[in-house]
Design an enzyme around this catalytic site. Structure first.
Site, PDB file in Angstrom:
ATOM      1  N   GLY A   1       1.011  -1.111   0.092  1.00 55.40           N
ATOM      2  CA  GLY A   1       0.017  -0.019  -0.197  1.00 55.40           C
ATOM      3  C   GLY A   1       0.780   1.242   0.046  1.00 55.40           C
ATOM      4  O   GLY A   1       2.099   1.112  -0.324  1.00 55.40           O
ATOM      5  N   SER A   2       0.456   2.648   0.337  1.00 55.11           N
ATOM      6  CA  SER A   2       0.982   3.515   0.397  1.00 55.11           C
ATOM      7  C   SER A   2       0.357   4.603   1.023  1.00 55.11           C
ATOM      8  O   SER A   2      -0.736   4.648   0.989  1.00 55.11           O
ATOM      9  CB  SER A   2       1.494   4.029  -1.023  1.00 55.11           C
ATOM     10  OG  SER A   2       1.984   2.862  -1.827  1.00 55.11           O
ATOM     11  N   ASN A   3       1.118   5.716   1.470  1.00 59.16           N
ATOM     12  CA  ASN A   3       0.434   7.120   1.778  1.00 59.16           C
ATOM     13  C   ASN A   3       0.923   8.008   0.750  1.00 59.16           C
ATOM     14  O   ASN A   3       2.288   8.024   0.376  1.00 59.16           O
ATOM     15  CB  ASN A   3       0.840   7.566   3.205  1.00 59.16           C
ATOM     16  CG  ASN A   3       0.565   6.332   4.139  1.00 59.16           C
ATOM     17  OD1 ASN A   3      -0.499   6.025   4.297  1.00 59.16           O
ATOM     18  ND2 ASN A   3       1.512   6.142   5.104  1.00 59.16           N
TER      19      ASN A   3
ATOM     20  N   ASN B   1      -4.701   4.731   0.178  1.00 59.34           N
ATOM     21  CA  ASN B   1      -5.351   3.469  -0.209  1.00 59.34           C
ATOM     22  C   ASN B   1      -6.725   3.353   0.007  1.00 59.34           C
ATOM     23  O   ASN B   1      -7.168   2.204  -0.220  1.00 59.34           O
ATOM     24  CB  ASN B   1      -4.564   2.308   0.310  1.00 59.34           C
ATOM     25  CG  ASN B   1      -2.998   2.178  -0.071  1.00 59.34           C
ATOM     26  OD1 ASN B   1      -2.284   2.151   0.829  1.00 59.34           O
ATOM     27  ND2 ASN B   1      -2.616   2.413  -1.138  1.00 59.34           N
TER      28      ASN B   1
ATOM     29  N   ARG C   1      -5.796   4.411   8.636  1.00 56.05           N
ATOM     30  CA  ARG C   1      -4.602   5.283   8.289  1.00 56.05           C
ATOM     31  C   ARG C   1      -4.994   6.329   7.416  1.00 56.05           C
ATOM     32  O   ARG C   1      -4.427   7.589   7.503  1.00 56.05           O
ATOM     33  CB  ARG C   1      -3.793   4.233   7.300  1.00 56.05           C
ATOM     34  CG  ARG C   1      -2.453   4.658   6.762  1.00 56.05           C
ATOM     35  CD  ARG C   1      -1.595   3.966   6.503  1.00 56.05           C
ATOM     36  NE  ARG C   1      -1.981   2.466   5.806  1.00 56.05           N
ATOM     37  CZ  ARG C   1      -2.145   2.479   4.326  1.00 56.05           C
ATOM     38  NH1 ARG C   1      -1.768   3.597   3.731  1.00 56.05           N
ATOM     39  NH2 ARG C   1      -2.591   1.474   3.828  1.00 56.05           N
TER      40      ARG C   1
END
Length: 834
Positions: free
Chosen positions: A265-267, A539, A568
């Site tokens: 995933g990612s931010n 995400n 998140r």
């Protein structure tokens, strides 16, 4: 070595000129101005010599300048040269991972490693090497990659992309030839027969595998195992075995949630001029990718003087910058919620399960015989042959994550929207040439090459961009309403997965006039938002890229609207709000390079913010300091004080953090939910909330977490870093951060060892960059490649940045020629293109 000597000589000349300036008796301010001008002239002389060296000699020269932590700055006169330098340097750092990738896409794992050997998980989901080989052999046999690579743009690679790939192959093979397989330093493949020179087709096959990894790549087992029923009775029994559509939708959703919780995933946060301290912009790019294997990032700078200059990171084997910056823009990506594939259910003809009906007319399935070589136990080679089936829609499958789809009186086919996409490098090359966020949006729109990611970007004018312009199946809400099967009606609403009626020709995916190819949504249907305050994504769907301007005009297949946000996502939004209001404990208001770095490495947990205080009070309420657990009362008295004084962060010194992490991991399994206040779409960032501490299941989850640590011999109030670490060589490095379920931006997904704690990291923060544009000519940038540049344990750059990450330190990006020339670790390697 020659370049380093040039720089040392230049510095010596500069010291001599500094002495002359002092001897003239000039005033302090004047002396500083004159000295600065002389420094620029001296460095410019070194740079000029370097630039001319690129053109010198009978062949084109490529200069690879290594700075601290083994980061290569590759300079060439053309894209062939950039590819050459990239391929050579990437192979030097990670030859074994790359060679394993090419072995995989060439469908030869079983030949060299055996049928039962593990598959390469970076390139798809396969039970073993035989499954992987059968899948990739049918890709090879189809000729799809060759056809796409042979097309002109926009369908195929642009000319400069072809040059990059051609140069990359030359560079990779050059390194392998010069070093020799038997003299490779990495023991993982030294002397291995499967390490070989590569071709351009290998590179394109790798690109194709990554592009399709969220579609057909996750269905490798289902594609290669799907076989027709052997009798009418078997067909009827298979159909009868299917679960109800409602239950199927629940299982698919559960499987997808589990996959998202335990995979990449990612931010990314892009802050515009209204949200910064200096009026420019700040970008945080924080992808959470695997720490091992072929989906690792690798950092570099690619420069053609006066024409192209981009710095950042790419997935191994991708000769372009995928996440990075140039002089004017910075960008990152997050994994999108858009579903990139769909299913078609077809009715088979009784007595002929490989025949199906479309508009009442029978069509024969295509059966392709696929053969792979397999190493036998005695070392000899045998072969395995299997027929794989497909309809007009795509390969026949017998399952998707969460449910089986037995081939009976009906059959299911998968259509992957990226199955005809070899345009990704076109998109990234154009992004690298952008001058503002408008150019980035144009690059996304004109290429439609990005396969499964959102784009978040900033520029020096103070603009912040969010765009989910990628490859998405052309399944509108209207098409889904008209054509969904009973199963499809359930799973499309819940997951955005289309299961359409393949017996009707009118149920084919649609087309848009502005789409690059038929069957995918055009850019005008996809969400985009430009702001001067901020945009962010962690995400979740596009809905709350900025809560002040919710995005709601996009099809369900792209993502949901009005549903619970991940913790998140909540943390990302609240972190921005705290910084803009100046309530996060850092100086002032608004973002800068420094405050964005400190925001990420604060390791603040949204779940702890919501529940830590309640958990501490619950802990203190247990009679005799003993919490209930599945195995009986467990002493938690030492945990209560730690939780009460805990700041809710996941720094290496945080006490009580590990216990809370093991507790929080159990909360999602509490029957009926662990929160007293449910989700409210009118307040999506702050709900649900309030831990249900009187719920016996919540109390037992806490006790079970405590019992787990106690059984492992871990003190309940031990500092996090004592039991969350990685070992590299002889060094044990404490790792800060926490799993996705804790709502920490700095995601770290560790492997739990029942006796030692968290002793390895599967995936998490990988290539991190913070880029700030101010009034200066060049951006200020800090980066960190958490697992370091090389997977070779003998390399000096195997764990050097990992040690930095452990200590919460950063690498200052060297982007300008002056920055590079002044590196105290400068090493220069020259290659002559043949």
């Amino acid at each position: 070595m020659r370049r380093a000597a040039d720089v040392r000589a230049a510095r010596h000349r500069l010291r001599g000129r500094t002495g002359m300036i002092r001897a003239l008796g000039l005033s302090g301010p004047v002396r500083r101005v004159v000295g600065s001008l002389l420094a620029l002239l001296v460095i410019a002389g070194v740079q000029g010599a370097s630039a001319s060296a690129v053109q010198a000699g009978s062949g084109r020269q490529v200069v690879i300048r290594y700075t601290e932590y083994g980061i290569p700055h590759i300079k060439a006169s053309d894209f062939d040269g950039l590819g050459l330098g990239y391929g050579y340097a990437a192979a030097k750092d990670n030859i074994c991972l790359l060679a394993d990738t090419y072995l995989t896409v060439d469908a030869e794992r079983s030949r060299y490693l055996g049928a039962d050997a593990p598959a390469n998980s970076a390139l798809g989901v396969a039970a073993d090497s035989l499954t992987s080989d059968l899948y990739f052999q049918q890709v090879k046999d189809s000729g799809i990659v060759e056809r796409l690579a042979g097309m002109g743009p926009p369908d195929g690679p642009e000319p400069d992309v072809k040059k990059l790939v051609s140069g990359y192959v030359e560079g990779y093979n050059r390194y392998l030839s010069e070093t020799g397989v038997n003299h490779l330093t990495d023991p993982a493949c030294r002397g291995a027969a499967w390490v070989r020179p590569i071709t351009e087709l290998d590179v394109y096959r790798h690109l194709y595998a990554i592009t399709t990894v969220t579609g057909s790549g996750q269905l490798m087992n289902a594609i290669t195992a799907s076989q027709p029923p052997t009798s009418a009775a078997a067909a009827a029994a298979a159909s009868a075995a299917q679960v109800s559509p409602t239950e199927a939708a629940r299982r698919v959703r559960a499987a997808r949630d589990a996959e998202q919780a335990e995979s990449m995933g990612s931010n990314a946060i892009a802050v515009g001029s209204a949200g910064t301290t200096a009026g420019g912009s700040v970008l945080l790019g924080n992808p959470h990718f695997p720490w091992q294997g072929a989906r690792r990032f690798w950092q570099s700078q690619l420069t053609i003087p006066g024409k192209f200059n981009v710095s950042g990171a790419s997935l191994l084997g991708f000769p372009a910058i995928l996440i990075g910056h140039n002089q004017d823009v910075a960008w990152s990506h997050t994994v999108s919620t858009a579903t990139t594939f769909g299913l078609y259910q077809v009715q088979t003809v009784p007595g002929s399960p490989t025949t199906y009906l479309v508009d009442g007319k029978p069509e024969k399935m295509r059966g392709r015989s696929v053969t792979v070589e397999v190493r036998q136990p005695d070392g000899s080679l045998g072969s395995v042959e299997r027929t794989l089936w497909s309809t007009r829609y795509g390969p026949v499958v017998n399952a998707i994550p969460g449910i089986s789809l037995p081939w009976g009186t009906t059959a299911y086919s998968v259509r992957d929207a990226n199955a005809t996409n070899l345009r990704a490098l076109n998109a990234w090359l154009r992004i690298g040439r952008a001058h503002d966020t408008g150019d980035i949006a144009d690059a996304l729109t004109t290429t439609q090459g990005l396969p499964w990611v959102n784009t978040i970007a900033t520029d020096r004018t103070g603009s912040a961009l969010y765009a989910d312009i990628q490859v998405v199946p052309h399944v509108t809400n209207e098409l889904a309403a008209d054509c969904s099967t009973p199963l499809g009606k359930q799973v499309f609403a819940a997951n955005g997965l289309a299961v359409l009626d393949g017996s009707r020709g009118t149920c084919a995916w649609g087309s848009d006039s502005d789409a690059v190819e038929p069957g995918i949504l055009g850019p005008s249907r996809l969400p985009k938002l430009t702001r001067d305050d901020y945009v962010a994504n962690s995400n979740d769907s596009p809905w709350l890229a900025n809560p002040a301007a919710p995005l709601i005009d996009y099809p369900r297949i792209v993502g949901d609207i009005g549903t619970t946000r991940s913790v998140r996502t909540q943390e990302g939004i609240t972190a921005v709000r705290r910084r803009l209001s100046g309530t996060d404990g850092l100086p002032g208001k608004g973002f800068s390079l420094d405050t964005m770095r400190r925001t990420l490495f604060s390791d603040h947990s949204r779940v702890a913010e919501l529940a830590a205080a309640d958990t501490a009070r619950m802990c203190a309420s247990f009679e005799d300091g003993k919490a209930p657990s599945s195995s009986g009362p467990v002493d938690v008295s030492t945990a209560c004080a730690a939780l009460e004084s805990w700041d809710g962060s996941y720094r290496v010194g945080s006490r009580g953090a590990l216990l809370f992490a093991r507790f929080a991991a159990r909360l999602s399994s509490v029957p009926g939910g662990a929160w007293q206040s449910p989700f409210d779409p009118a307040d999506p960032v702050n709900t649900p909330n309030t831990l249900a501490t009187t719920n016996s299941a919540v109390q037992r989850a806490f006790g079970d977490a405590a019992a787990e640590l106690t059984a492992a011999g871990i003190a309940l109030d031990a500092p996090l870093g004592q039991n969350q670490y990685v070992t590299r060589g002889a060094n044990r490095m404490a790792i800060h951060g926490a799993p996705n379920s804790l709502g920490v931006l700095n995601v770290i997904t560790p492997v739990w060892d029942a006796e030692k704690g968290n002793t390895e990291v599967v995936y998490g923060s990988s290539f991190i960059q913070v880029v700030e544009f101010t009034a200066g000519r060049s951006p200020k940038t800090s980066t960190l490649l958490t697992y370091s540049q090389s997977a070779d344990p003998t390399s000096a750059h195997y764990a050097d940045q990992t040690a930095l990450f452990s200590a919460g330190r950063w690498v200052t990006d060297r982007f300008t020629e002056r920055d590079i020339a002044s590196s105290p670790r400068l090493r220069v390697h020259r290659l002559v293109a043949r």
